[in-house]
Design a protein around this motif. Sequence first.
Motif, short mmCIF file in Angstrom:
data_model
loop_
_atom_site.label_atom_id
_atom_site.label_comp_id
_atom_site.label_asym_id
_atom_site.label_seq_id
_atom_site.Cartn_x
_atom_site.Cartn_y
_atom_site.Cartn_z
N PHE A 78 0.78 -1.30 -0.06
CA PHE A 78 -0.12 -0.10 -0.03
C PHE A 78 0.94 1.30 0.01
N LEU A 79 1.82 1.14 0.93
CA LEU A 79 2.82 2.49 0.93
C LEU A 79 3.46 2.69 -0.23
N VAL A 80 4.12 1.55 -1.06
CA VAL A 80 4.91 1.72 -2.13
C VAL A 80 3.95 2.23 -3.26
N GLY A 81 2.66 1.49 -3.48
CA GLY A 81 1.77 2.08 -4.38
C GLY A 81 1.32 3.63 -4.32
N LEU A 82 1.66 4.16 -3.02
CA LEU A 82 1.09 5.75 -2.83
C LEU A 82 2.37 6.68 -3.44
N GLN A 83 3.57 6.02 -3.46
CA GLN A 83 4.74 6.65 -4.04
C GLN A 83 5.09 7.88 -3.24
N LEU A 84 5.27 7.48 -2.01
CA LEU A 84 5.23 8.86 -0.99
C LEU A 84 6.39 9.78 -1.29
N ASN A 85 7.42 9.15 -1.90
CA ASN A 85 8.81 9.52 -2.04
C ASN A 85 8.82 11.07 -2.90
N GLY A 100 -16.77 8.02 18.31
CA GLY A 100 -15.61 7.35 19.03
C GLY A 100 -14.07 7.52 18.33
N GLN A 101 -14.49 7.76 17.18
CA GLN A 101 -13.30 7.80 16.27
C GLN A 101 -12.96 9.11 15.70
N VAL A 102 -11.74 9.58 15.40
CA VAL A 102 -11.54 10.92 14.65
C VAL A 102 -11.08 10.52 13.30
N ILE A 103 -11.58 11.30 12.36
CA ILE A 103 -11.06 10.94 11.03
C ILE A 103 -10.48 12.28 10.35
N LEU A 104 -9.43 12.13 9.95
CA LEU A 104 -8.56 13.34 9.73
C LEU A 104 -8.19 13.24 7.93
N THR A 105 -8.50 14.16 7.23
CA THR A 105 -7.93 14.06 5.87
C THR A 105 -6.55 14.73 5.74
N VAL A 106 -5.80 14.07 5.30
CA VAL A 106 -4.20 14.61 5.24
C VAL A 106 -4.06 14.65 3.68
N LYS A 107 -3.46 15.63 3.10
CA LYS A 107 -3.23 15.85 1.89
C LYS A 107 -1.71 16.25 1.48
N LEU A 108 -1.13 15.04 0.93
CA LEU A 108 0.36 15.19 0.57
C LEU A 108 0.73 15.87 -0.58
N LYS A 109 1.68 17.10 -0.75
CA LYS A 109 1.63 17.88 -1.70
C LYS A 109 3.02 17.78 -2.64
N THR A 110 3.19 17.73 -3.66
CA THR A 110 4.46 17.71 -4.57
C THR A 110 4.82 19.01 -4.78
N ASP A 111 6.13 19.41 -5.21
CA ASP A 111 6.38 20.83 -5.54
C ASP A 111 5.75 21.31 -6.63
N GLY A 112 5.17 20.35 -7.53
CA GLY A 112 4.31 20.73 -8.73
C GLY A 112 2.79 20.93 -8.55
N PHE A 120 -7.44 9.31 7.31
CA PHE A 120 -6.84 8.46 8.54
C PHE A 120 -7.90 8.33 9.40
N THR A 121 -8.12 7.11 10.05
CA THR A 121 -9.15 7.05 11.21
C THR A 121 -8.45 6.61 12.29
N PHE A 122 -8.53 7.46 13.41
CA PHE A 122 -7.65 7.08 14.63
C PHE A 122 -8.71 6.68 15.77
N VAL A 123 -8.16 5.83 16.53
CA VAL A 123 -8.97 5.62 18.00
C VAL A 123 -8.23 5.40 18.91
N LYS A 124 -8.66 5.50 20.09
CA LYS A 124 -7.81 5.72 21.31
C LYS A 124 -7.71 4.33 21.78
N THR A 135 -7.21 5.38 4.04
CA THR A 135 -8.13 5.25 2.79
C THR A 135 -7.64 6.25 1.75
N ARG A 136 -7.31 5.85 0.76
CA ARG A 136 -6.74 6.89 -0.33
C ARG A 136 -7.98 7.25 -1.08
N LEU A 137 -8.06 8.86 -1.25
CA LEU A 137 -9.36 9.39 -1.63
C LEU A 137 -9.05 9.86 -3.14
#
Length: 140
Positions: A78-85, A100-112, A120-124, A135-137
């Motif tokens: 999954f991580l390799v498929g995201l091409q995070l580098n 009882g869960q916290v959902i947070l949308t995180v946006k990764l951005k390139t220089d372009g 990301f869904t978080f639980v305590k 989940t990839r959106l």
Amino acid sequence: MDWGLARDIGSKLLLAGAGGLLLYWTISAVRLVLSARGINPLIKQFFTQVASGQVDGAYLLTTRNYRSHVNRQQFIRFLVGLQLNKYRNLKSGRPRLQEGQVILTVKLKTDGKEELPLDFTFVKVEEAWRVDRITRLAAA
């Protein structure tokens, strides 16, 4: 009943309702902010470990529930498929509280200016936040 009196009562009821709504919204916002403390450091730790090649450390930041559905190899694929580098910046959105869960949308951005949005869904778990789902959106 006098029309002026009815209008005056209606105005006061409308103001009371608006005040009550504002109070409810404020209490909900404060509750969300207080309950979501500790999530941003967890996100930073997660991506720092992935970036430094410590995939096992990032995998251990997930819940047992996540690890029971996604094994280590699937996580790595999954991580390799995201091409995070190719992403340089991370921007987190507004947390959402749901059952009882916290959902947070995180946006990764390139220089372009290319974006990769992830939910990301978080639980305590024992007073510490853990990643329960990633989940990839679709890009906006």
